[in-house]
Design an enzyme around this catalytic site. Structure first.
Site, PDB file in Angstrom:
ATOM      1  N   ASP A   1       4.304 -20.702  47.713  1.00  0.00           N
ATOM      2  CA  ASP A   1       5.034 -21.879  47.242  1.00  0.00           C
ATOM      3  C   ASP A   1       5.143 -21.903  45.725  1.00  0.00           C
ATOM      4  OD1 ASP A   1       5.690 -23.552  49.618  1.00  0.00           O
ATOM      5  OD2 ASP A   1       3.538 -23.365  49.950  1.00  0.00           O
TER       6      ASP A   1
ATOM      7  N   ASP B   1       0.871 -15.441  46.030  1.00  0.00           N
ATOM      8  CA  ASP B   1       0.995 -16.829  46.459  1.00  0.00           C
ATOM      9  C   ASP B   1       2.419 -16.995  47.017  1.00  0.00           C
ATOM     10  OD1 ASP B   1       0.452 -19.691  46.580  1.00  0.00           O
ATOM     11  OD2 ASP B   1       1.784 -19.850  44.849  1.00  0.00           O
TER      12      ASP B   1
END
Length: 272
Positions: free
Chosen positions: A18, A16
Site C-alpha cells: 500500500d 511493501d
C-alpha cells in the site's frame, strides 16, 4: 558518520504494497473521512495518518479510534468503513515505475535477485486490492507473499517491528535453488513508503529505499535523516542499538520508483 560503502550486492528485494506498489493511500484517507464526516470529525490529518501507515489493520484502527473519539464502537466503525473500501479498492492502480521495476526484477534473466511481498494488509483486503491486477502480483510467487494475517507472524508484532521482513526473507531462503547460498539481511533491499515500514526494515538489518507520499513528506520535513536511520521513534521503547545511525548509508529516499538505479545495488536486470 561516514556512510558505509562496502555493501554486498543486493540479492533480495522485499516490497511493501500500500502506497508503495499501489496507489491506495488517498483511497484509505477518503474512506476514513467518509465515516468521520458523519460525526462531525475529520478530515484525517497527515500528522495522524503518518502513524497509521504500514501498521497491521487492527492496530491502525485502534490508533485511529483513539484519536477520533467517535461515539460508536469499533465494530460499528468497521461496518461503515468496509463497504466504501470494497468499492474503491477494487479499482486500485500501480504507482509510477512499479510495473517496469517488478517486470525487470522477475525476468528469467534476472537470476541473481529474488523478490517477496511483505504487506500488512490482511488476505481479504489484499485480494480486494489485487484481484484485478493478477498479471502484476503473479510476479510474486505464492510462497513468497507474506500478508498481515499470516499465521507465522506473532500477533502484535507488525511493523514497525522487523518480523514481517525477516519472515519474507525466510520464504526466499526456504525456496532457493539447490546449491544457492542463503541470503543474509544485509543482502536485502526493502522498498517502503511508510515511516513504521522504514523502521521495520532497518531493525531487520536490511537496506531500505523510502518512497514517501508527498503529504507525508510535508509532515516529516526536516526529519528525513532520522527516518532513514530508523530513528523516528515509531517502534516505541526499543534499544537504539537495534536501529541505524544518521548518515550511515543503509537507506535512501526516492520520489518515485521510476528509473530505479539497479546498478547502485549491484542488481543485474535486462536492459529492456
Amino acid at each position: 558518520m561516514a556512510p558505509r560503502t562496502d555493501f554486498p550486492v543486493v540479492r533480495a528485494c522485499l516490497f511493501d504494497m500500500d502506497g508503495l506498489l499501489l496507489d491506495t493511500e488517498n483511497i484509505y484517507t477518503h474512506c476514513v473521512d467518509f465515516v468521520l464526516d458523519k460525526y462531525g470529525k475529520g478530515p484525517l490529518p497527515w500528522t495522524v495518518k503518518a502513524k497509521l501507515q504500514g501498521r497491521p489493520g487492527p492496530a491502525a484502527v485502534e490508533m485511529l479510534l483513539d484519536w477520533a473519539q467517535l461515539p460508536i464502537s469499533k465494530d460499528e466503525y468497521l461496518a461503515q468503513l468496509l463497504p466504501v473500501q470494497k468499492t474503491l479498492f477494487s479499482v486500485t492502480k500501480p504507482l509510477p515505475g512499479v510495473v517496469d521495476l517488478l517486470s525487470k526484477l522477475s525476468h528469467p534473466d534476472a537470476k541473481d535477485v529474488h523478490i517477496a511481498l511483505a504487506t500488512s494488509s490482511h488476505r481479504s483486503n489484499y485480494e480486494l486490492k489485487t484481484s484485478h491486477l493478477n498479471g502484476l502480483f503473479s510476479k510474486f510467487k505464492d510462497d513468497r507473499r507474506v500478508l498481515g494475517d499470516d499465521t507465522r507472524l506473532q500477533p502484535g508484532r507488525g511493523k514497525p517491528l522487523p518480523d514481517i521482513f525477516l519472515l519474507a526473507l525466510k520464504t526466499i531462503n526456504d525456496s532457493l535453488p539447490a546449491g544457492e547460498r542463503p541470503i543474509s539481511p544485509e543482502e536485502c533491499l526493502v522498498f517502503e513508503d511508510s515511516v513504521p515500514g522504514v523502521e521495520a526494515g532497518r531493525r531487520a538489518g536490511m537496506r531500505v529505499v523510502w518512497v514517501p507520499h508527498e503529504k507525508l513528506k510535508e509532515v516529516v520535513s526536516g526529519k528525513e535523516e532520522e527516518i532513514l536511520a530508523g530513528r523516528a521513534g515509531q517502534a516505541g521503547d526499543v534499544d537504539m542499538h537495534q536501529v541505524g545511525e544518521i548518515g550511515d548509508g543503509w537507506a535512501e529516499e526516492l520520489s518515485t520508483l521510476e528509473a530505479f538505479d539497479f546498478e547502485k545495488y549491484g542488481i543485474a536486470v535486462p536492459s529492456a
